[in-house]
Design a protein around this motif. Structure first.
Motif, PDB file in Angstrom:
ATOM      1  N   PRO A 113      37.059  40.228  49.479  1.00 19.84           N
ATOM      2  CA  PRO A 113      37.900  40.945  48.529  1.00 19.84           C
ATOM      3  C   PRO A 113      38.761  42.051  49.292  1.00 19.84           C
ATOM      4  CG  PRO A 113      35.752  40.696  47.883  1.00 19.84           C
ATOM      5  CD  PRO A 113      35.800  40.330  49.123  1.00 19.84           C
ATOM      6  N   ILE A 114      38.343  42.657  50.283  1.00 19.27           N
ATOM      7  CA  ILE A 114      38.986  43.679  51.056  1.00 19.27           C
ATOM      8  C   ILE A 114      40.197  42.895  51.717  1.00 19.27           C
ATOM      9  CG2 ILE A 114      39.077  45.580  52.746  1.00 19.27           C
ATOM     10  CD1 ILE A 114      35.978  45.904  52.215  1.00 19.27           C
ATOM     11  N   CYS A 115      40.170  41.866  52.325  1.00 21.81           N
ATOM     12  CA  CYS A 115      41.141  41.321  52.992  1.00 21.81           C
ATOM     13  C   CYS A 115      42.372  40.898  51.970  1.00 21.81           C
ATOM     14  CB  CYS A 115      40.655  40.002  53.761  1.00 21.81           C
ATOM     15  SG  CYS A 115      39.930  40.265  55.253  1.00 21.81           S
ATOM     16  N   LEU A 116      41.770  40.443  50.882  1.00 14.11           N
ATOM     17  CA  LEU A 116      42.914  40.178  49.720  1.00 14.11           C
ATOM     18  C   LEU A 116      43.490  41.452  49.354  1.00 14.11           C
ATOM     19  CD1 LEU A 116      40.837  37.409  47.721  1.00 14.11           C
ATOM     20  CD2 LEU A 116      42.668  36.779  49.316  1.00 14.11           C
ATOM     21  N   ARG A 117      42.931  42.687  49.131  1.00 18.69           N
ATOM     22  CA  ARG A 117      43.468  43.584  48.809  1.00 18.69           C
ATOM     23  C   ARG A 117      44.453  44.374  49.691  1.00 18.69           C
ATOM     24  NH1 ARG A 117      39.001  47.802  48.077  1.00 18.69           N
ATOM     25  NH2 ARG A 117      37.898  45.860  46.992  1.00 18.69           N
ATOM     26  N   MET A 118      44.147  44.047  51.111  1.00 19.65           N
ATOM     27  CA  MET A 118      44.906  44.795  52.108  1.00 19.65           C
ATOM     28  C   MET A 118      46.274  43.896  52.600  1.00 19.65           C
ATOM     29  SD  MET A 118      43.284  47.536  52.854  1.00 19.65           S
ATOM     30  CE  MET A 118      44.056  48.057  54.389  1.00 19.65           C
ATOM     31  N   ASP A 119      46.282  42.536  52.186  1.00 21.86           N
ATOM     32  CA  ASP A 119      47.239  41.698  52.414  1.00 21.86           C
ATOM     33  C   ASP A 119      48.472  42.125  51.722  1.00 21.86           C
ATOM     34  OD1 ASP A 119      46.027  40.023  54.122  1.00 21.86           O
ATOM     35  OD2 ASP A 119      45.421  38.633  52.486  1.00 21.86           O
ATOM     36  N   GLU A 120      49.498  42.205  52.376  1.00 21.02           N
ATOM     37  CA  GLU A 120      50.839  42.333  51.881  1.00 21.02           C
ATOM     38  C   GLU A 120      51.246  40.950  50.736  1.00 21.02           C
ATOM     39  OE1 GLU A 120      55.415  42.873  52.718  1.00 21.02           O
ATOM     40  OE2 GLU A 120      54.029  42.965  54.399  1.00 21.02           O
ATOM     41  N   GLU A 121      50.831  39.911  51.234  1.00 21.56           N
ATOM     42  CA  GLU A 121      50.836  38.744  50.268  1.00 21.56           C
ATOM     43  C   GLU A 121      49.496  37.960  50.386  1.00 21.56           C
ATOM     44  OE1 GLU A 121      53.476  34.566  49.544  1.00 21.56           O
ATOM     45  OE2 GLU A 121      53.841  35.910  51.599  1.00 21.56           O
TER      46      GLU A 121
ATOM     47  N   THR B 179      29.849  34.119  57.153  1.00 17.35           N
ATOM     48  CA  THR B 179      29.463  34.755  56.018  1.00 17.35           C
ATOM     49  C   THR B 179      29.733  36.291  55.926  1.00 17.35           C
ATOM     50  OG1 THR B 179      27.309  34.946  56.787  1.00 17.35           O
ATOM     51  CG2 THR B 179      27.574  32.966  55.580  1.00 17.35           C
ATOM     52  N   GLU B 180      30.173  36.877  56.948  1.00 16.01           N
ATOM     53  CA  GLU B 180      30.542  38.400  56.947  1.00 16.01           C
ATOM     54  C   GLU B 180      31.969  38.266  57.532  1.00 16.01           C
ATOM     55  OE1 GLU B 180      28.032  41.947  58.455  1.00 16.01           O
ATOM     56  OE2 GLU B 180      28.965  40.805  59.978  1.00 16.01           O
ATOM     57  N   CYS B 181      32.727  39.455  56.763  1.00 16.74           N
ATOM     58  CA  CYS B 181      34.188  39.322  57.422  1.00 16.74           C
ATOM     59  C   CYS B 181      34.149  40.164  58.514  1.00 16.74           C
ATOM     60  CB  CYS B 181      34.892  40.180  56.290  1.00 16.74           C
ATOM     61  SG  CYS B 181      36.475  40.704  56.805  1.00 16.74           S
ATOM     62  N   GLU B 182      34.890  39.594  59.676  1.00 18.93           N
ATOM     63  CA  GLU B 182      34.711  40.114  60.988  1.00 18.93           C
ATOM     64  C   GLU B 182      35.570  41.487  61.054  1.00 18.93           C
ATOM     65  OE1 GLU B 182      37.376  37.880  63.863  1.00 18.93           O
ATOM     66  OE2 GLU B 182      37.517  36.607  62.373  1.00 18.93           O
ATOM     67  N   HIS B 183      36.378  41.892  59.867  1.00 17.97           N
ATOM     68  CA  HIS B 183      37.253  42.825  60.115  1.00 17.97           C
ATOM     69  C   HIS B 183      36.469  43.901  59.290  1.00 17.97           C
ATOM     70  CE1 HIS B 183      40.455  40.537  61.805  1.00 17.97           C
ATOM     71  NE2 HIS B 183      40.473  39.892  60.727  1.00 17.97           N
ATOM     72  N   HIS B 184      36.110  43.650  58.023  1.00 12.65           N
ATOM     73  CA  HIS B 184      35.357  44.862  57.193  1.00 12.65           C
ATOM     74  C   HIS B 184      33.828  44.728  57.226  1.00 12.65           C
ATOM     75  CE1 HIS B 184      39.514  43.650  55.789  1.00 12.65           C
ATOM     76  NE2 HIS B 184      39.842  45.035  55.876  1.00 12.65           N
ATOM     77  N   HIS B 185      33.150  43.861  57.822  1.00 14.66           N
ATOM     78  CA  HIS B 185      31.626  43.575  58.137  1.00 14.66           C
ATOM     79  C   HIS B 185      31.192  43.813  56.398  1.00 14.66           C
ATOM     80  CE1 HIS B 185      32.146  43.814  62.168  1.00 14.66           C
ATOM     81  NE2 HIS B 185      32.708  45.080  62.160  1.00 14.66           N
ATOM     82  N   THR B 186      31.665  43.087  55.505  1.00 19.44           N
ATOM     83  CA  THR B 186      31.010  42.946  54.328  1.00 19.44           C
ATOM     84  C   THR B 186      30.805  41.406  54.235  1.00 19.44           C
ATOM     85  OG1 THR B 186      33.321  42.737  53.257  1.00 19.44           O
ATOM     86  CG2 THR B 186      32.307  44.951  53.275  1.00 19.44           C
TER      87      THR B 186
ATOM     88  N   LEU C  51      31.030  37.927  52.618  1.00 11.38           N
ATOM     89  CA  LEU C  51      31.954  37.480  51.879  1.00 11.38           C
ATOM     90  C   LEU C  51      31.678  36.743  50.371  1.00 11.38           C
ATOM     91  CD1 LEU C  51      33.439  34.809  54.547  1.00 11.38           C
ATOM     92  CD2 LEU C  51      34.282  37.292  53.989  1.00 11.38           C
ATOM     93  N   VAL C  52      32.502  36.237  49.588  1.00 13.94           N
ATOM     94  CA  VAL C  52      32.125  36.220  48.198  1.00 13.94           C
ATOM     95  C   VAL C  52      32.521  34.848  47.934  1.00 13.94           C
ATOM     96  CG1 VAL C  52      32.378  36.680  45.788  1.00 13.94           C
ATOM     97  CG2 VAL C  52      32.514  38.320  47.583  1.00 13.94           C
ATOM     98  N   ASP C  53      31.870  33.961  47.220  1.00 11.45           N
ATOM     99  CA  ASP C  53      32.264  32.399  47.091  1.00 11.45           C
ATOM    100  C   ASP C  53      32.593  32.131  45.549  1.00 11.45           C
ATOM    101  OD1 ASP C  53      29.673  32.542  45.956  1.00 11.45           O
ATOM    102  OD2 ASP C  53      28.776  30.866  47.293  1.00 11.45           O
TER     103      ASP C  53
ATOM    104  N   SER D 101      40.415  40.580  44.411  1.00 13.76           N
ATOM    105  CA  SER D 101      40.167  41.622  45.490  1.00 13.76           C
ATOM    106  C   SER D 101      39.604  42.903  44.848  1.00 13.76           C
ATOM    107  CB  SER D 101      41.867  42.124  45.940  1.00 13.76           C
ATOM    108  OG  SER D 101      42.405  42.820  44.716  1.00 13.76           O
ATOM    109  N   LEU D 102      39.432  43.011  43.710  1.00 10.45           N
ATOM    110  CA  LEU D 102      38.560  43.722  43.127  1.00 10.45           C
ATOM    111  C   LEU D 102      37.086  43.605  42.628  1.00 10.45           C
ATOM    112  CD1 LEU D 102      41.015  45.095  40.359  1.00 10.45           C
ATOM    113  CD2 LEU D 102      40.508  46.122  42.724  1.00 10.45           C
ATOM    114  N   ALA D 103      36.769  42.428  43.433  1.00  9.99           N
ATOM    115  CA  ALA D 103      35.191  41.961  43.276  1.00  9.99           C
ATOM    116  C   ALA D 103      34.270  42.940  43.790  1.00  9.99           C
ATOM    117  CB  ALA D 103      35.121  40.638  44.078  1.00  9.99           C
ATOM    118  N   PRO D 104      32.861  43.210  43.537  1.00 11.75           N
ATOM    119  CA  PRO D 104      32.212  44.068  44.083  1.00 11.75           C
ATOM    120  C   PRO D 104      31.969  43.409  45.769  1.00 11.75           C
ATOM    121  CG  PRO D 104      31.594  43.301  41.848  1.00 11.75           C
ATOM    122  CD  PRO D 104      32.590  42.446  42.298  1.00 11.75           C
TER     123      PRO D 104
END
Length: 338
Positions: free
Chosen positions: A124-132, A145-152, A154-156, A194-197
């Protein structure tokens, strides 16, 4: 019939794929950039009956599709191939089956143009941070299973309606609609994904956290490292991890290895598996993350942890070698030593 374009061949607008972008995501962005429907673009590429969205196009990626996209966009064939799951399978050196199940690749469960399984994850954070917003190729990897940038984690699925994310269906069903919501919007209920918990998973010690993340994010390296050792072939460590995971989640008595390992990692209490014998690629994000990390933990401090847990669980040692070829010698010799 010529494709849309000023020259009769190249599309007027042909944005390059984003870093790590998935082929189907790039196709959707191409259509939207040229203000045509996604299906219309695919029909121009391969005809009305071309198998694109009623197949796992990212997995099968037929040569005619890649070659036609290269003509339409002016991009090299090799660059387009790098957006496919076949290229990703090459990088992690695992068997790839374009029309069937593949190790470590999540299945979509395609029925016509619907997706019945949760084979696409997202951050969700990647989708939120993307310009597009766009879809990453690594989100189709079962052990990623974990975002390499935000260490959260993932959601499926959509956390509002519970449906798989079918980002290519934005304007589907409305004949006159060309503009479509971003790929961060659930096409079933309109929820902004992008607003998913978000959720985080913390391992009890930093050594395990580093080891798990290092192996999860190795998909572009071609080599791997664990416990101070470097493996020149990614397949060497992935084969072992997969075999250990199959025993951890086994429905036989050997599945007691899960309890032995979990009790060592979380002596105050641990989560039990939702089901025994379920294939790794068909499990939810949390269980896949936990199983992968437990297998990594077991292979650290080799072979002390392995021997302790195997004795506690009373696992049949021959089972570690069952049904798999080309396991690395360091693993085979240790299993056979007793």
């Amino acid at each position: 019939m010529l494709a849309y374009g000023l020259s009769g061949e190249v599309l007027p607008v042909h944005p390059r794929s984003r870093p790590g972008e998935l082929l189907s995501s790039w196709i959707v962005r191409l259509a939207r950039a040229n203000r045509i429907k996604v299906h219309a673009l695919c029909a121009r590429i391969g005809g009305n009956m071309a198998p694109v969205w009623n197949r796992d196009v990212d997995r099968m990626a037929p040569p005619w599709l890649i070659e036609r996209l290269a003509l339409l966009t002016g991009r090299p064939v090799a660059e387009i191939y790098e957006t496919t799951l076949a290229d990703l399978a090459d990088k992690i050196d695992t068997d790839h089956h374009p029309n069937g199940n593949s190790t470590w690749l999540l299945p979509l469960g395609i029925w016509h143009r619907q997706r019945l399984k949760f084979g696409l994850q997202f951050c969700p954070i990647c989708l939120r941070m993307d310009e597009e917003p766009y879809i990453r190729r690594s989100w189709r990897l079962a052990f990623y299973t974990e975002c390499e940038h935000h260490h959260t984690l993932l959601v499926d699925r959509c956390t509002s309606c519970g449906k798989p994310h079918a980002y290519f269906r934005g304007e589907l069903g409305d004949r006159n609609a060309i503009r479509a919501p971003s790929m961060a919007i659930c096409t079933h209920c309109g929820f902004d994904l992008s607003l998913a918990p978000i959720d985080r998973f913390e391992w009890p010690d930093w050594q395990t956290s580093v080891a798990v993340r290092t192996l999860q994010f190795m998909n572009d390296f071609g080599w791997a490292t664990l416990d101070g050792k470097i493996y020149e072939k990614t397949a060497d460590i992935l084969l072992v991890l997969r075999q250990v995971i199959s025993i951890l989640s086994s429905s036989t008595k050997d599945g007691q290895l899960y309890d032995a390992v979990a009790d060592q990692i979380w002596p105050q209490g641990y989560h039990v598996l939702g089901s025994r014998g379920e294939p790794y690629e068909r499990r939810g994000v949390a269980e896949r993350h936990r199983l992968f990390g437990m297998a990594v933990w077991l292979l650290q401090q080799w072979p002390q942890r392995f021997e302790i847990c195997v004795r506690i669980a009373d696992v049949r040692r021959s089972y570690f070698l069952h049904g798999v070829k080309d396991l690395p010698p360091w693993f085979v010799s240790q299993v056979r030593c007793n």
